[in-house]
Scaffold this motif. Sequence first.
Motif, PDB file in Angstrom:
ATOM      1  N   ASN A 202       0.611  -1.079   0.110  1.00 41.15           N
ATOM      2  CA  ASN A 202      -0.107   0.015  -0.056  1.00 41.15           C
ATOM      3  C   ASN A 202       0.853   1.346   0.135  1.00 41.15           C
ATOM      4  N   LEU A 203       2.303   0.847  -0.560  1.00 37.06           N
ATOM      5  CA  LEU A 203       2.852   2.354  -0.631  1.00 37.06           C
ATOM      6  C   LEU A 203       3.573   2.290  -1.943  1.00 37.06           C
ATOM      7  N   LEU A 204       3.476   3.380  -2.547  1.00 41.29           N
ATOM      8  CA  LEU A 204       3.969   3.597  -4.027  1.00 41.29           C
ATOM      9  C   LEU A 204       5.395   4.390  -3.772  1.00 41.29           C
ATOM     10  N   LEU A 205       6.478   3.879  -5.029  1.00 39.63           N
ATOM     11  CA  LEU A 205       7.607   4.958  -4.980  1.00 39.63           C
ATOM     12  C   LEU A 205       7.499   5.495  -6.557  1.00 39.63           C
ATOM     13  N   SER A 206       8.508   6.404  -6.805  1.00 41.98           N
ATOM     14  CA  SER A 206       8.407   7.010  -7.917  1.00 41.98           C
ATOM     15  C   SER A 206       9.270   6.064  -8.857  1.00 41.98           C
ATOM     16  N   GLU A 207       8.911   6.231 -10.187  1.00 42.86           N
ATOM     17  CA  GLU A 207       9.467   5.345 -11.181  1.00 42.86           C
ATOM     18  C   GLU A 207      11.199   5.326 -11.007  1.00 42.86           C
ATOM     19  N   ASP A 208      11.826   6.194 -10.574  1.00 37.32           N
ATOM     20  CA  ASP A 208      13.442   6.124 -10.379  1.00 37.32           C
ATOM     21  C   ASP A 208      13.648   5.689  -9.250  1.00 37.32           C
ATOM     22  N   LEU A 209      12.612   5.277  -8.515  1.00 33.11           N
ATOM     23  CA  LEU A 209      12.946   4.824  -6.975  1.00 33.11           C
ATOM     24  C   LEU A 209      13.562   5.792  -6.055  1.00 33.11           C
ATOM     25  N   SER A 210      13.523   6.921  -6.391  1.00 35.86           N
ATOM     26  CA  SER A 210      14.200   7.929  -5.634  1.00 35.86           C
ATOM     27  C   SER A 210      13.404   8.493  -4.285  1.00 35.86           C
ATOM     28  N   ARG A 211      12.071   8.251  -4.312  1.00 41.12           N
ATOM     29  CA  ARG A 211      11.360   8.765  -2.996  1.00 41.12           C
ATOM     30  C   ARG A 211      10.015   7.833  -3.052  1.00 41.12           C
ATOM     31  N   VAL A 212       9.429   7.908  -1.863  1.00 39.75           N
ATOM     32  CA  VAL A 212       8.183   7.283  -1.594  1.00 39.75           C
ATOM     33  C   VAL A 212       7.073   8.252  -2.203  1.00 39.75           C
ATOM     34  N   SER A 213       6.329   7.708  -3.211  1.00 40.72           N
ATOM     35  CA  SER A 213       5.237   8.748  -3.893  1.00 40.72           C
ATOM     36  C   SER A 213       4.059   8.824  -3.412  1.00 40.72           C
ATOM     37  N   GLY A 214       3.598   7.502  -2.501  1.00 44.45           N
ATOM     38  CA  GLY A 214       2.077   7.722  -1.821  1.00 44.45           C
ATOM     39  C   GLY A 214       1.808   6.596  -1.055  1.00 44.45           C
ATOM     40  N   VAL A 215       1.014   6.903  -0.353  1.00 44.93           N
ATOM     41  CA  VAL A 215       0.168   5.858   0.509  1.00 44.93           C
ATOM     42  C   VAL A 215      -1.323   5.590   0.077  1.00 44.93           C
ATOM     43  N   ILE A 216      -1.518   4.391  -0.038  1.00 46.44           N
ATOM     44  CA  ILE A 216      -3.046   4.365  -0.302  1.00 46.44           C
ATOM     45  C   ILE A 216      -3.801   3.478   0.512  1.00 46.44           C
ATOM     46  N   ASP A 217      -5.163   2.954   0.610  1.00 46.81           N
ATOM     47  CA  ASP A 217      -5.650   1.773   0.899  1.00 46.81           C
ATOM     48  C   ASP A 217      -5.665   1.710   2.594  1.00 46.81           C
ATOM     49  N   PRO A 218      -6.298   2.490   3.232  1.00 45.46           N
ATOM     50  CA  PRO A 218      -6.520   2.299   4.865  1.00 45.46           C
ATOM     51  C   PRO A 218      -7.438   1.279   5.033  1.00 45.46           C
ATOM     52  N   PHE A 219      -7.158   0.563   6.059  1.00 47.61           N
ATOM     53  CA  PHE A 219      -8.425  -0.392   6.534  1.00 47.61           C
ATOM     54  C   PHE A 219      -8.566  -0.356   7.958  1.00 47.61           C
ATOM     55  N   ASN A 220      -9.692  -0.019   8.413  1.00 45.85           N
ATOM     56  CA  ASN A 220     -10.151  -0.058   9.950  1.00 45.85           C
ATOM     57  C   ASN A 220      -9.190   1.038  10.558  1.00 45.85           C
ATOM     58  N   CYS A 221      -8.971   2.093   9.842  1.00 47.20           N
ATOM     59  CA  CYS A 221      -8.057   3.090  10.264  1.00 47.20           C
ATOM     60  C   CYS A 221      -8.903   3.767  11.333  1.00 47.20           C
ATOM     61  N   CYS A 222      -8.086   4.000  12.556  1.00 49.77           N
ATOM     62  CA  CYS A 222      -9.001   4.389  13.491  1.00 49.77           C
ATOM     63  C   CYS A 222      -7.962   5.037  14.704  1.00 49.77           C
ATOM     64  N   PHE A 223      -8.668   5.223  15.884  1.00 49.63           N
ATOM     65  CA  PHE A 223      -7.689   5.622  17.011  1.00 49.63           C
ATOM     66  C   PHE A 223      -7.592   4.273  18.128  1.00 49.63           C
ATOM     67  N   ALA A 224      -6.215   4.055  18.082  1.00 43.97           N
ATOM     68  CA  ALA A 224      -6.008   2.648  18.725  1.00 43.97           C
ATOM     69  C   ALA A 224      -4.737   2.758  19.231  1.00 43.97           C
ATOM     70  N   ASP A 225      -4.267   1.337  19.708  1.00 45.22           N
ATOM     71  CA  ASP A 225      -2.890   1.309  20.317  1.00 45.22           C
ATOM     72  C   ASP A 225      -1.897   1.441  18.939  1.00 45.22           C
TER      73      ASP A 225
END
Length: 307
Positions: free
Chosen positions: A207-230
């Motif tokens: 659920n993490l994306l990298l730029s094509e040249d692998l130089s950076r983390v380009s995004g985060v997707i797809d949370p599931f049961n995101c909430c306030f927790a431990d």
Amino acid sequence: MEAYVSAVIEEHYHTLPLSVKALGGGFYGRVFLAVLPEAPFRVVIKLYLYPGLALQEETQLNLLHSTALLPMPKVYFVRVNDSLIPYDALAMEFLEGINAGGEIRFSKEDMKKLGAVMIDNLIAWHNTCNPGGFGKINAPSPEKDWLSCYRRKAGEDLKKAELLYRSGKLEKDVFFLMDRAYERIDDIFYLPVAKASLIHGDYNTWNLLLSEDLSRVSGVIDPFNCCFADAEMDLYQLDNANGRDYGLLEQYSQRVRLSENFALKNCFYELFTELMHYHDAHVDPIVPRVAEEAEALRIQLVRFGII
Ligand SMILES: Nc1ncnc2c1ncn2[C@@H]1O[C@H](COP(=O)(O)OP(=O)(O)OP(=O)(O)O)[C@@H](O)[C@H]1O
């Protein structure tokens, strides 16, 4: 399903997409990229196999987006299923990038550098706390105590595991171990959790994306049961896929002091949450994987003198 994607686009933008391409899909949804002749030009449409999930993901993406260090897709709109389109749909921004959970040919040090950025982002979320307490986003009366909140959730997960066991899909040993562990939940979660932290709920490298040249983390997707927790509930996912190659858990533990019972809680969270997913997504449990997770929990229960 592509036809439904076109219908969603036409209804909202009053134009047909120039193309629709499948991007992937998992337990709960199918994801497509629609290219439009006008702005926003590229729209990701996620069709959900079960009702209710699109609205949940919208709430979760909006909150995570506002507190993230890394890019997250903006939600354009949600459309609830009806007789025309039988799937709930979420339309969101397309983030450029390749899946970080794929085969990445990179040196160990470079992988670790990318991992450090992934962990910075996770820590920023974990430092986003709900002073009201634990529970769902916008819960009208959050729980003051984590165990009171989680005991109920784990109880529901156990019932789901029991259904899988009774239908012959889950090994008896695994279900019995879960049952025993649940009986001793107070002894497992013996340390209070101080902060109600924002968790992503599915923070693994798929659920993490990298730029094509692998130089950076380009995004985060797809949370599931995101909430306030431990916050530690988010951590078993760090070892999923190729997370160890990025040194994710190692780097997290260098930055944040893990609790004394972390290893025990980690195995409990993993087994109970995974079984909930198999049940809810109507997917047969992967027997060797579940057996391995149960064995890891058994070892920790013995180590902590609980069984
Ligand atoms: N906003 C986005 N921008 C670019 N690519 C995306 C986006 N959302 C999803 N994708 C691509 O689509 C794939 C599947 O997306 P996602 O993980 O949300 O769906 P899923 O695995 O079906 O989800 P679930 O686990 O909820 O069933 C991702 O691996 C990614 O490559």
